[in-house]
Design a protein around this motif. Structure first.
Motif, mmCIF file in Angstrom:
data_model
loop_
_atom_site.group_PDB
_atom_site.id
_atom_site.type_symbol
_atom_site.label_atom_id
_atom_site.label_comp_id
_atom_site.label_asym_id
_atom_site.label_seq_id
_atom_site.Cartn_x
_atom_site.Cartn_y
_atom_site.Cartn_z
ATOM 1 N N PRO A 8 0.947 -1.047 0.148
ATOM 2 C CA PRO A 8 -0.256 -0.282 0.316
ATOM 3 C C PRO A 8 0.965 0.647 0.193
ATOM 4 O O PRO A 8 2.171 1.119 0.784
ATOM 5 N N ALA A 9 0.232 2.083 -0.572
ATOM 6 C CA ALA A 9 0.627 3.420 -0.717
ATOM 7 C C ALA A 9 1.740 4.366 0.380
ATOM 8 O O ALA A 9 0.875 4.272 1.421
ATOM 9 N N ARG A 10 2.306 5.101 0.348
ATOM 10 C CA ARG A 10 2.977 5.528 2.096
ATOM 11 C C ARG A 10 1.682 6.341 2.538
ATOM 12 O O ARG A 10 0.569 6.486 1.269
ATOM 13 N N ALA A 11 1.497 6.787 3.879
ATOM 14 C CA ALA A 11 0.893 7.894 4.474
ATOM 15 C C ALA A 11 0.800 8.967 3.516
ATOM 16 O O ALA A 11 2.130 9.338 3.165
ATOM 17 N N GLY A 12 0.252 10.111 2.617
ATOM 18 C CA GLY A 12 0.519 10.718 1.886
ATOM 19 C C GLY A 12 0.244 10.570 0.451
ATOM 20 O O GLY A 12 0.887 11.655 -0.036
ATOM 21 N N GLU A 13 0.940 9.519 0.603
ATOM 22 C CA GLU A 13 1.446 9.490 -1.381
ATOM 23 C C GLU A 13 -0.138 8.467 -2.216
ATOM 24 O O GLU A 13 0.141 7.723 -2.950
ATOM 25 N N GLY A 14 -1.650 8.600 -1.691
ATOM 26 C CA GLY A 14 -2.028 7.856 -2.060
ATOM 27 C C GLY A 14 -2.838 7.412 -0.963
ATOM 28 O O GLY A 14 -2.458 7.417 0.222
ATOM 29 N N VAL A 15 -3.839 6.490 -1.324
ATOM 30 C CA VAL A 15 -4.844 6.222 -0.775
ATOM 31 C C VAL A 15 -4.846 3.922 0.234
ATOM 32 O O VAL A 15 -4.529 3.543 -0.876
ATOM 33 N N ALA A 16 -4.494 3.945 0.953
ATOM 34 C CA ALA A 16 -3.683 2.612 1.779
ATOM 35 C C ALA A 16 -5.618 2.085 1.934
ATOM 36 O O ALA A 16 -6.270 2.490 2.520
ATOM 37 N N LEU A 17 -5.176 0.554 1.898
ATOM 38 C CA LEU A 17 -6.861 -0.130 2.501
ATOM 39 C C LEU A 17 -6.878 -0.047 4.000
ATOM 40 O O LEU A 17 -6.022 -0.742 4.468
ATOM 41 N N PRO A 18 -7.506 0.851 4.857
ATOM 42 C CA PRO A 18 -6.627 0.396 6.754
ATOM 43 C C PRO A 18 -7.378 -0.326 6.820
ATOM 44 O O PRO A 18 -8.402 -0.509 6.336
ATOM 45 N N PRO A 19 -6.849 -0.746 7.727
ATOM 46 C CA PRO A 19 -7.438 -2.699 8.322
ATOM 47 C C PRO A 19 -9.141 -2.401 8.977
ATOM 48 O O PRO A 19 -9.701 -3.830 9.253
ATOM 49 N N SER A 20 -8.993 -1.217 9.385
ATOM 50 C CA SER A 20 -11.130 -0.941 10.060
ATOM 51 C C SER A 20 -11.740 -1.327 8.961
ATOM 52 O O SER A 20 -12.947 -1.188 9.190
ATOM 53 N N GLU A 21 -11.157 -0.808 7.499
ATOM 54 C CA GLU A 21 -11.882 -0.778 6.331
ATOM 55 C C GLU A 21 -12.090 -1.949 5.795
ATOM 56 O O GLU A 21 -12.713 -2.888 4.823
ATOM 57 N N PHE A 22 -11.492 -3.508 6.574
ATOM 58 C CA PHE A 22 -10.881 -4.681 5.330
ATOM 59 C C PHE A 22 -12.426 -5.242 6.125
ATOM 60 O O PHE A 22 -12.516 -5.491 7.303
ATOM 61 N N PRO A 23 -12.499 -5.840 5.212
ATOM 62 C CA PRO A 23 -14.219 -6.885 5.340
ATOM 63 C C PRO A 23 -13.902 -8.041 6.467
ATOM 64 O O PRO A 23 -12.865 -8.549 6.416
ATOM 65 N N PRO A 24 -14.157 -8.081 7.595
ATOM 66 C CA PRO A 24 -14.428 -9.255 8.657
ATOM 67 C C PRO A 24 -14.683 -10.874 6.972
ATOM 68 O O PRO A 24 -15.477 -10.814 6.272
ATOM 69 N N ILE A 56 -4.044 -8.323 5.404
ATOM 70 C CA ILE A 56 -4.175 -7.124 5.737
ATOM 71 C C ILE A 56 -3.623 -6.116 5.364
ATOM 72 O O ILE A 56 -2.087 -6.356 6.279
ATOM 73 N N PRO A 57 -3.304 -5.554 4.722
ATOM 74 C CA PRO A 57 -2.724 -4.513 4.882
ATOM 75 C C PRO A 57 -2.638 -3.786 5.913
ATOM 76 O O PRO A 57 -3.664 -2.971 6.730
ATOM 77 N N PHE A 58 -1.492 -2.796 6.624
ATOM 78 C CA PHE A 58 -1.521 -2.289 7.704
ATOM 79 C C PHE A 58 -0.452 -1.308 7.948
ATOM 80 O O PHE A 58 0.585 -0.994 7.416
ATOM 81 N N GLU A 59 -0.160 -0.265 8.664
ATOM 82 C CA GLU A 59 0.653 0.609 8.680
ATOM 83 C C GLU A 59 0.481 0.999 10.325
ATOM 84 O O GLU A 59 0.216 1.719 10.908
ATOM 85 N N THR A 60 2.127 1.148 10.458
ATOM 86 C CA THR A 60 2.107 2.374 11.964
ATOM 87 C C THR A 60 3.628 3.616 12.026
ATOM 88 O O THR A 60 3.895 3.497 10.300
ATOM 89 N N PRO A 61 3.780 4.572 12.420
ATOM 90 C CA PRO A 61 4.657 4.854 12.416
ATOM 91 C C PRO A 61 5.827 4.898 11.960
ATOM 92 O O PRO A 61 6.602 5.982 10.946
ATOM 93 N N LEU A 62 6.358 3.891 11.598
ATOM 94 C CA LEU A 62 8.073 3.538 11.666
ATOM 95 C C LEU A 62 8.006 1.681 10.879
ATOM 96 O O LEU A 62 9.247 1.847 10.527
ATOM 97 N N PHE A 63 7.260 1.101 10.844
ATOM 98 C CA PHE A 63 6.198 0.452 9.497
ATOM 99 C C PHE A 63 5.302 0.195 8.935
ATOM 100 O O PHE A 63 4.765 -0.166 9.591
#
Length: 307
Positions: A8-24, A56-63
């Motif tokens: 997924p794209a970096r924050a600010g460089e596109g829209v990544a699918l956040p885990p909160s929107e991943f379908p159950p 599932i795509p995910f992101e933190t400030p460092l990974f």
């Protein structure tokens, strides 16, 4: 083998699918209702990470990257069945992603709980027995019961490089390409046996974790039943309810380094420094919580989703 999807794209460089929107997950995931997993450092809460649901795509400030969590269900779920049939493993975590800041010194991986443990004499004795078994299985294990003031959290951690069952490092190009050459999550991660043996001896040919590389890693355990919330399959011990050690606390899968400790190493012969919260830099923290703990917190008036 199907090519891996682009990260997924970096924050600010596109829209990544956040885990909160991943379908159950659907019925193919099996009965996983008792387990809740979330990314504690997600840019947007709640950061749910569903087991037995695919990467599932995910992101933190460092990974940033993708994670696949597989748990043994009874009966075995259709999704991920091949990872458990004929094997004793109770769960498997496959992780693929890149470090967004350069790691410093040893990178650690393991589990911790968020508050000091209140152990009875019996529970402390059982802990000592469990740790003896685990230390025979992994010599580089680091254990702490934590500090009473919370300055160091209770944890069991290992060096990431020598602990993972498999690691494959794939160089990324400046334009973000290169990910298609990495292994796909869900099957076997193909690391040559000689490379695995050398890495576990501390002789990893790659040298160490760094930016600009995509790391595909896997880890499994036969000793923790996440759905049953038990320690299990420990030689000479019965299954043990995790509540007697952690109460209603969740536990966290963590990956971190200690930049300050690396910059100022202890003198020769000095005791190993504590992994104090003030010194820890987390690359990721995934909280695992059991429904039985949430029921207690709801009865006490706690916040279900925040638990």
């Amino acid at each position: 083998m199907a090519p891996a999807r682009k990260l997924p794209a970096r924050a600010g460089e596109g829209v990544a699918l956040p885990p909160s929107e991943f379908p159950p997950p659907g019925p193919e995931a099996g009965n996983i209702a008792s387990l809740r997993i979330r990314n504690l450092d997600a840019p947007r809460p709640p950061g749910r990470l569903y087991p037995n649901a695919g990467p599932i795509p995910f992101e933190t400030p460092l990974f940033r990257g993708r994670v696949l969590v597989l748990v043994r269900t009874r009966p075995l779920a259709a999704f991920g069945r091949a990872r458990f049939e004929g094997r004793q493993r109770m769960f498997e975590v496959q992780l693929q992603g890149e470090f967004l800041q350069q790691p410093s010194g040893t990178v650690y991986f393991g589990c911790q709980v968020p508050r000091p443990m209140a152990l009875s004499l019996v529970s402390r004795s059982l802990c000592a027995m469990i740790l003896k078994v685990l230390q025979r299985l992994a010599r580089e294990m680091r254990v702490s019961f934590g500090a009473a003031d919370g300055s160091e959290l209770p944890h069991i951690c290992y060096p990431l490089a020598s602990t993972m069952d498999r690691i494959v490092a794939t160089p990324l190009r400046a334009d973000g390409g290169g990910a298609a050459l990495a292994p796909e999550l869900g099957g076997d991660i193909d690391e040559p046996a000689d490379d695995v043996a050398a890495r576990r001896r501390g002789k990893w040919a790659h040298g160490g974790f760094r930016q600009g590389w995509l790391y595909t890693m896997s880890f499994h355990s036969a000793y923790v039943d996440l759905l049953g919330w038990e320690a299990c399959n420990l030689p000479g011990l019965p299954n043990l309810d995790l509540h007697q050690f952690w109460g209603t606390m969740p536990f966290h899968f963590v990956c971190y380094d200690l930049p300050d400790v690396h910059a100022r190493p202890p003198a020769a012969g000095a005791p190993a420094p504590a992994h104090a919260e003030a010194s820890v830099r987390y690359f990721l923290r995934f909280e695992c919580q059991h429904e039985s703990n949430l029921r207690v917190e709801r009865a006490d008036g706690g916040d279900d989703e925040a638990a």
